[in-house]
Motif scaffolding. Structure first.
Motif, short mmCIF file in Angstrom:
data_model
loop_
_atom_site.label_atom_id
_atom_site.label_comp_id
_atom_site.label_asym_id
_atom_site.label_seq_id
_atom_site.Cartn_x
_atom_site.Cartn_y
_atom_site.Cartn_z
N VAL A 24 0.85 -1.19 0.00
CA VAL A 24 0.00 0.00 0.00
C VAL A 24 0.89 1.24 0.00
O VAL A 24 1.77 1.37 0.86
CB VAL A 24 -0.95 0.02 1.21
CG1 VAL A 24 -1.64 1.38 1.34
CG2 VAL A 24 -1.99 -1.08 1.09
N TYR A 78 -1.44 -1.01 -4.17
CA TYR A 78 -2.58 -0.13 -4.01
C TYR A 78 -2.12 1.25 -3.54
O TYR A 78 -1.04 1.39 -2.97
CB TYR A 78 -3.55 -0.70 -2.97
CG TYR A 78 -3.89 -2.15 -3.19
CD1 TYR A 78 -4.80 -2.53 -4.17
CD2 TYR A 78 -3.27 -3.15 -2.44
CE1 TYR A 78 -5.10 -3.87 -4.39
CE2 TYR A 78 -3.57 -4.49 -2.64
CZ TYR A 78 -4.48 -4.85 -3.63
OH TYR A 78 -4.76 -6.18 -3.84
N HIS A 119 -0.45 -6.76 -6.66
CA HIS A 119 -1.31 -6.27 -5.59
C HIS A 119 -0.68 -5.03 -4.94
O HIS A 119 -0.29 -5.03 -3.78
CB HIS A 119 -1.56 -7.36 -4.54
CG HIS A 119 -2.42 -8.48 -5.03
ND1 HIS A 119 -1.94 -9.49 -5.83
CD2 HIS A 119 -3.75 -8.73 -4.84
CE1 HIS A 119 -2.93 -10.33 -6.11
NE2 HIS A 119 -4.04 -9.89 -5.53
N LEU A 141 -9.78 -3.22 -1.32
CA LEU A 141 -8.53 -3.32 -2.08
C LEU A 141 -8.05 -4.76 -2.19
O LEU A 141 -7.65 -5.23 -3.26
CB LEU A 141 -7.45 -2.46 -1.43
CG LEU A 141 -7.71 -0.96 -1.37
CD1 LEU A 141 -6.63 -0.27 -0.54
CD2 LEU A 141 -7.79 -0.36 -2.76
N ALA A 147 -5.68 -1.06 -7.48
CA ALA A 147 -6.88 -0.33 -7.07
C ALA A 147 -6.45 0.79 -6.14
O ALA A 147 -5.32 0.82 -5.66
CB ALA A 147 -7.88 -1.26 -6.39
N PHE A 148 -7.38 1.71 -5.85
CA PHE A 148 -7.06 2.82 -4.97
C PHE A 148 -8.21 3.07 -4.00
O PHE A 148 -9.35 2.65 -4.23
CB PHE A 148 -6.75 4.09 -5.77
CG PHE A 148 -7.95 4.73 -6.44
CD1 PHE A 148 -8.59 5.82 -5.88
CD2 PHE A 148 -8.42 4.24 -7.66
CE1 PHE A 148 -9.69 6.40 -6.49
CE2 PHE A 148 -9.52 4.82 -8.29
CZ PHE A 148 -10.16 5.91 -7.70
#
Length: 340
Positions: free
Chosen positions: A108, A199, A197, A333, A223-224
């Motif tokens: 992340v 984010y 993966h 996420l 994704a965000f």
């Protein structure tokens, strides 16, 4: 961390149709998962809905190639600050490595609000407000949190430059996109993160930038998630602050917005929208009584992204981050990869 943004509101419409990461690649359209009506841990009621449809094209298969962004410096194997030098400028990046994680953990990228780069204490306070480190420890994902540039420069969510993220240029020239690329690549090299993966998540000015990063690096960001950001679709900004405390759905919020604020997505929305190719899915959260950044912005971003977005409006909480934001964001996420 309060972004210090001008709270203006606008209405939108659906969208038209070292080496940088390719701008577009990948991803067939997927519906964002719907969630039930919930109550925030701060006791303000929320309603979550899935937005309408939008077409996207392309696919991503397997891991992306290594990013050849040029930088010097390295990360350690444990939690702490590191310095990466990109295009001659030293950049601070906080790296959080949970005690227990998979051999190939998710990553992340956490993005602070305005002022979060003032010093390390301010940066840590911004990360604490976002709640990302506690969830990382519980869920086993690595966090990298770069500090933004000293001067936000082209930064249309402010009426001034100031210490915010940069929204001008492309992935080869924007200094904040460059440090984001370098941080992802270094985490991949040193910490063996799962490149399918990756984010981005942010609050306020960092929320706007999370969407910008996701669209600019769409073949590297799965994704965000953003809190108190959105999309300003007007070609020219309009000073029209608007909030509607107690509202928990976008239809009611937008119906009440003053006509003077209405506009379609113009040729220069903020941040820049993505016209084609893969569009990463987004988890959007905004409090309907936000007095700093209008909640209309998040509703318009949801409208623009269509079924690539899931939006939650909290009835109260102003410009803060509710206690449950990061847990809900992570649930969204973690269910998504570059193949989505």
């Amino acid at each position: 961390m309060c972004a210090g943004l001008l709270a203006v509101t606008a209405c939108g419409s659906s969208p038209s149709g070292s080496t940088s990461a390719p701008a577009d690649s990948a991803g067939s359209a997927d519906s964002a998962a719907s969630a039930d009506t919930a109550a925030a841990t701060d006791t303000s009621a929320e309603t979550e809905r899935v937005a309408g449809d939008v077409a996207v094209g392309g696919t991503v298969t397997g891991e992306p190639t290594a990013d050849s962004v040029a930088y010097t410096g390295t990360f350690g194997l444990s939690t702490g600050y590191a310095t990466l030098t990109i295009a001659g400028k030293a950049r601070r990046v906080y790296v959080y490595v949970p005690a227990n994680h998979a051999a190939k953990p998710p990553l992340v990228v956490a993005l602070h609000g305005t002022g979060g780069n003032a010093d390390d204490d301010a940066h840590q306070a911004a990360l604490g407000e976002l709640g990302v480190l506690d969830v990382a420890e519980a869920q086993g994902f690595v966090v990298v949190a770069p500090q933004s540039t000293d001067d936000g420069g082209t930064n249309a969510d402010h009426e001034y430059g100031g210490p915010g993220w940069r929204f001008d240029g492309d992935a080869d020239s924007n200094p904040d996109l460059l440090v984001t690329r370098a941080a992802i690549q270094e985490a991949r090299r040193v910490l063996n993160i799962d490149a399918t993966h990756v984010y981005v998540v942010g609050h306020s000015n960092g929320a706007f930038f999370s969407y910008f990063v996701a669209m600019r690096l769409a073949n590297r960001i799965a994704a965000f998630a953003e809190n108190s950001g959105g999309l300003i679709p007007c070609g020219q900004r309009v000073d029209c602050p608007f909030a509607k405390p107690g509202t928990t759905d976008c239809a009611s919020l937008l119906a009440a917005a003053p006509q003077a604020c209405q506009c379609a997505i113009g040729p220069t929305p903020f941040p820049t929208v993505k016209a084609s190719g893969r569009v990463p899915q987004g988890f959007l959260k905004h409090n309907s009584d936000d007095s700093i950044v209008s909640p209309v912005y998040s509703c318009r971003l949801a409208e623009h992204l269509g079924n690539r977005a899931s939006i939650t409006l909290g009835s109260a909480g102003d410009h803060g981050v509710t206690d449950d934001f990061m847990n809900k964001a992570w649930a969204f996420l973690a269910a998504r990869s570059l193949a989505d």
